[in-house]
Structure formats: C-alpha cells, structure tokens
Scaffold this motif. Structure first.
Motif, PDB file in Angstrom:
ATOM      1  N   ALA A   1      28.494  45.156  34.284  1.00 16.20           N
ATOM      2  CA  ALA A   1      28.220  46.286  35.177  1.00 16.20           C
ATOM      3  C   ALA A   1      29.485  47.077  35.475  1.00 16.20           C
ATOM      4  O   ALA A   1      30.585  46.531  35.515  1.00 16.20           O
ATOM      5  CB  ALA A   1      27.616  45.771  36.485  1.00 16.20           C
TER       6      ALA A   1
ATOM      7  N   ASP B   1      34.338  50.946  42.722  1.00 15.83           N
ATOM      8  CA  ASP B   1      35.536  50.374  43.343  1.00 15.83           C
ATOM      9  C   ASP B   1      35.653  50.756  44.809  1.00 15.83           C
ATOM     10  O   ASP B   1      36.409  50.147  45.559  1.00 15.83           O
ATOM     11  CB  ASP B   1      36.794  50.850  42.603  1.00 15.83           C
ATOM     12  CG  ASP B   1      36.905  50.244  41.216  1.00 15.83           C
ATOM     13  OD1 ASP B   1      36.373  49.132  41.004  1.00 15.83           O
ATOM     14  OD2 ASP B   1      37.521  50.871  40.342  1.00 15.83           O
TER      15      ASP B   1
ATOM     16  N   THR C   1      35.527  48.150  47.575  1.00 15.08           N
ATOM     17  CA  THR C   1      34.432  47.179  47.556  1.00 15.08           C
ATOM     18  C   THR C   1      35.014  45.796  47.232  1.00 15.08           C
ATOM     19  O   THR C   1      36.165  45.688  46.812  1.00 15.08           O
ATOM     20  CB  THR C   1      33.417  47.540  46.460  1.00 15.08           C
ATOM     21  OG1 THR C   1      34.111  47.593  45.211  1.00 15.08           O
ATOM     22  CG2 THR C   1      32.760  48.881  46.734  1.00 15.08           C
ATOM     23  N   ALA C   2      34.209  44.757  47.420  1.00 12.70           N
ATOM     24  CA  ALA C   2      34.644  43.401  47.037  1.00 12.70           C
ATOM     25  C   ALA C   2      34.698  43.311  45.517  1.00 12.70           C
ATOM     26  O   ALA C   2      33.892  43.934  44.819  1.00 12.70           O
ATOM     27  CB  ALA C   2      33.655  42.381  47.580  1.00 12.70           C
ATOM     28  N   ASP C   3      35.637  42.545  44.984  1.00 13.24           N
ATOM     29  CA  ASP C   3      35.734  42.313  43.543  1.00 13.24           C
ATOM     30  C   ASP C   3      34.809  41.134  43.199  1.00 13.24           C
ATOM     31  O   ASP C   3      35.143  39.976  43.452  1.00 13.24           O
ATOM     32  CB  ASP C   3      37.183  42.026  43.151  1.00 13.24           C
ATOM     33  CG  ASP C   3      37.369  41.971  41.638  1.00 13.24           C
ATOM     34  OD1 ASP C   3      36.424  41.559  40.927  1.00 13.24           O
ATOM     35  OD2 ASP C   3      38.458  42.341  41.179  1.00 13.24           O
ATOM     36  N   ILE C   4      33.645  41.458  42.649  1.00 16.53           N
ATOM     37  CA  ILE C   4      32.631  40.430  42.376  1.00 16.53           C
ATOM     38  C   ILE C   4      33.156  39.430  41.341  1.00 16.53           C
ATOM     39  O   ILE C   4      33.003  38.218  41.501  1.00 16.53           O
ATOM     40  CB  ILE C   4      31.319  41.079  41.874  1.00 16.53           C
ATOM     41  CG1 ILE C   4      30.795  42.080  42.910  1.00 16.53           C
ATOM     42  CG2 ILE C   4      30.267  40.015  41.573  1.00 16.53           C
ATOM     43  CD1 ILE C   4      29.631  42.932  42.400  1.00 16.53           C
TER      44      ILE C   4
ATOM     45  N   GLY D   1      34.448  39.093  31.549  1.00 18.68           N
ATOM     46  CA  GLY D   1      34.460  40.390  32.207  1.00 18.68           C
ATOM     47  C   GLY D   1      34.547  41.500  31.182  1.00 18.68           C
ATOM     48  O   GLY D   1      34.733  41.258  29.987  1.00 18.68           O
TER      49      GLY D   1
ATOM     50  N   ALA E   1      36.524  45.387  30.622  1.00 17.44           N
ATOM     51  CA  ALA E   1      37.586  46.230  31.154  1.00 17.44           C
ATOM     52  C   ALA E   1      37.422  47.618  30.573  1.00 17.44           C
ATOM     53  O   ALA E   1      37.369  47.784  29.355  1.00 17.44           O
ATOM     54  CB  ALA E   1      38.954  45.672  30.792  1.00 17.44           C
ATOM     55  N   ALA E   2      37.280  48.592  31.432  1.00 20.36           N
ATOM     56  CA  ALA E   2      37.200  49.986  31.013  1.00 20.36           C
ATOM     57  C   ALA E   2      38.580  50.587  31.210  1.00 20.36           C
ATOM     58  O   ALA E   2      39.090  50.630  32.323  1.00 20.36           O
ATOM     59  CB  ALA E   2      36.161  50.711  31.864  1.00 20.36           C
TER      60      ALA E   2
HETATM   61  N1  CTP Z   1      34.293  44.368  38.765  1.00 18.38           N
HETATM   62  C1  CTP Z   1      33.717  43.628  39.783  1.00 18.38           C
HETATM   63  N2  CTP Z   1      33.715  44.083  41.067  1.00 18.38           N
HETATM   64  C2  CTP Z   1      34.300  45.275  41.367  1.00 18.38           C
HETATM   65  C3  CTP Z   1      34.923  46.031  40.341  1.00 18.38           C
HETATM   66  C4  CTP Z   1      34.894  45.544  39.040  1.00 18.38           C
HETATM   67  O1  CTP Z   1      33.175  42.544  39.507  1.00 18.38           O
HETATM   68  N3  CTP Z   1      34.288  45.702  42.625  1.00 18.38           N
HETATM   69  C5  CTP Z   1      34.289  43.803  37.393  1.00 18.38           C
HETATM   70  C6  CTP Z   1      33.637  44.695  36.341  1.00 18.38           C
HETATM   71  O2  CTP Z   1      32.256  44.420  36.239  1.00 18.38           O
HETATM   72  C7  CTP Z   1      34.372  44.292  35.070  1.00 18.38           C
HETATM   73  C8  CTP Z   1      35.750  43.897  35.584  1.00 18.38           C
HETATM   74  O3  CTP Z   1      35.615  43.658  36.989  1.00 18.38           O
HETATM   75  O4  CTP Z   1      33.800  43.159  34.457  1.00 18.38           O
HETATM   76  C9  CTP Z   1      36.820  44.917  35.358  1.00 18.38           C
HETATM   77  O5  CTP Z   1      36.415  46.151  35.864  1.00 18.38           O
HETATM   78  P1  CTP Z   1      37.425  47.383  35.774  1.00 18.38           P
HETATM   79  O6  CTP Z   1      36.814  48.552  36.462  1.00 18.38           O
HETATM   80  O7  CTP Z   1      37.876  47.545  34.348  1.00 18.38           O
HETATM   81  O8  CTP Z   1      38.685  46.803  36.577  1.00 18.38           O
HETATM   82  P2  CTP Z   1      39.072  46.808  38.116  1.00 18.38           P
HETATM   83  O9  CTP Z   1      39.458  45.420  38.476  1.00 18.38           O
HETATM   84  O10 CTP Z   1      38.009  47.451  38.948  1.00 18.38           O
HETATM   85  O11 CTP Z   1      40.396  47.680  38.114  1.00 18.38           O
HETATM   86  P3  CTP Z   1      40.595  49.272  37.849  1.00 18.38           P
HETATM   87  O12 CTP Z   1      39.238  49.942  37.876  1.00 18.38           O
HETATM   88  O13 CTP Z   1      41.482  49.720  38.970  1.00 18.38           O
HETATM   89  O14 CTP Z   1      41.243  49.360  36.479  1.00 18.38           O
END
Ligand code: CTP
Ligand code: CA
Length: 225
Positions: free
Chosen positions: A99, A103, A127-130, A146, A148-149
């Motif tokens: 997903a 952020d 938001t919380a980092d799931i 995970g 990474a975009a």
């Molecule tokens: N992810 C998550 N919870 C969030 C944000 C991201 O679980 N609040 C997960 C995404 O589903 C993905 C991974 O973390 O599997 C990386 O997401 P990404 O957007 O690439 O990284 P971020 O940690 O959000 O860092 P940034 O966007 O600042 O590069």
C-alpha cells in the motif's frame, strides 16, 4: 521441479497484503490521497492465491475487482489500515506492505466543509509507520516485505530504507517515470535484501508479482535450513 510445484509453492502460507492508496480526510468532502492504483498489491494477491496461499487483502479504495479466493478487508485511512493489519498480523506467515500509505494527515479534521476563502494553510501531522510496527510486533518466523517508492538515488535510498525499516526485503520502485509505477500495468525495480540485490526486469505487474513471491519463497526456505 515441475509447473505444479512452482504453482503451489505457497501452500500452507497465509499472506497478508496491503494495497492501494490511503485517504486522509481534510473535511467532510475532501481528502489527501496519492496516485496509487492498487494494481501491484492486487497482482500480488492474485499470484499468491494461484500459488496456493490463503490471502488476506487489506485494501484502501481502488477501482479493481477483488482477485478470486482472496479475503478482502476494506479500509480508507492509514489509521484504519494500521488497525486492520495489527488485528490480522498473528495469522500471517508472510506480510507484504504494497500500500501507498499517506505520510501525513490533518492535525484536526474540519467538521464542516472548508469555504473557498483564502490563502489557507493546512496543518498536517505524520501518520504512524505501519511497516515499522509490523516489524516490531511480528512473530519472528513471519517474513516481512516492504515497498519503497523513490524518484532519485534509487539504489542508495532503497538500501538505506531497507536497513532503517528492518524488513526482510524491500521491493524498490522508480516512480518518477511514466512507463512504470503508479497506474501503469507494467513495473520494474529491484528486490533488496540485507544479502544482496536482484533486478526485477520490466514486465507486467502480474509477472513481477510472481517474481516477488518466488523471491519471498526462496527467502523463507533459506531461513528454514
Ligand atoms: N509505510 C507504512 N506506513 C506509513 C508509510 C509507509 O507502512 N505511514 C510503508 C509502505 O507501505 C512501504 C514502506 O513503508 O512498504 C516504504 O514506504 P515509502 O513511502 O517508500 O517510505 P517512507 O518510510 O514513508 O519514507 P519516505 O516516503 O519519506 O521516503
Ligand atoms: Ca512515504
């Protein structure tokens, strides 16, 4: 090692997959969203099911049909996705966080529609980092992947994210191009693990999903030994 073995290599596994882009309300009629179509997550769900897994698909809104045989859990916000994931985490032997989770969300959601006056500044909070919570709370045998975009310094940013998140593997995507990534039917990238990097060549999202699941199955069997 025939076609049947390949088709069934996830029998006995429960794969929890998140998909789509979460939506964070601004007011009763507006939200903060992103360009995720959900196609990559849904392709993973379909392919995992084809390979014999039980599939829990926790999905933010998409316009896609639910792949046959998958259990759909519909969510909208990142907080709803977080609750759904944590509620089902103990059942999963493999978790794939495909997903696009927002952020940021509103520090305070407006209870009435915002009027067209302005300039206006929205105050946002993270938001919380799931994914990070999954890594913390998982059963040690559960494999966690995970996505990474990234739009620049792909491999360096991807590798740093892999280590920062503490996941078993990270699927790295270039989302700056038009050929791959958001809403495209095709994708390309890299499968990163602490041990190394495997290229995922340009292909349909369905073929790429198959490759990702093969890599996951390989990781799982190398762990078991
Ligand atoms: N992810 C998550 N919870 C969030 C944000 C991201 O679980 N609040 C997960 C995404 O589903 C993905 C991974 O973390 O599997 C990386 O997401 P990404 O957007 O690439 O990284 P971020 O940690 O959000 O860092 P940034 O966007 O600042 O590069
Ligand atoms: Ca992010």
């Amino acid at each position: 090692a025939g076609a049947l073995e390949k088709a069934c290599n996830l029998t006995g596994e429960t794969v929890l997959i998140t998909a789509g882009g979460t939506r964070e309300p601004i007011d009763p009629v507006r939200f903060i969203g992103n360009r995720s179509s959900g196609k990559m997550g849904y392709a993973l769900a379909a392919q995992a099911r084809c390979r014999g897994a039980r599939v829990l698909l926790i999905s933010a809104p998409t316009s896609l049909p639910v792949p046959e045989g998958c259990e759909l859990i519909s969510v909208t916000t990142s907080e709803e996705m977080r609750s759904a994931v944590l509620a089902r985490l103990a059942e999963a032997s493999i978790v794939i966080m495909a997903a696009a989770v927002s952020d940021f969300r509103m520090a305070v959601t407006a209870s009435q529609k915002l009027k067209r006056e302005g300039p206006r500044t929205l105050q946002l909070e993270p938001t919380a980092d799931i994914l990070q919570e999954i890594v913390k709370r998982r059963n040690p045998d559960t494999l966690v992947l995970g996505f990474a975009a990234e739009t620049e310094n792909l491999l360096a940013n991807g590798r740093a994210k892999l280590l920062r998140k503490g996941v078993d593997a990270l699927v790295l995507n270039d989302v700056s191009g038009s050929e791959t990534g958001f809403d495209s039917d095709r994708n390309a990238g890299w499968f990163l693990t602490p041990e190394g990097t495997t290229e995922l060549p340009l292909s349909t999202k369905s073929d790429m999903a198959g490759r990702i699941l093969e890599e996951a199955a390989r990781l799982r069997s190398s762990r078991d030994q």
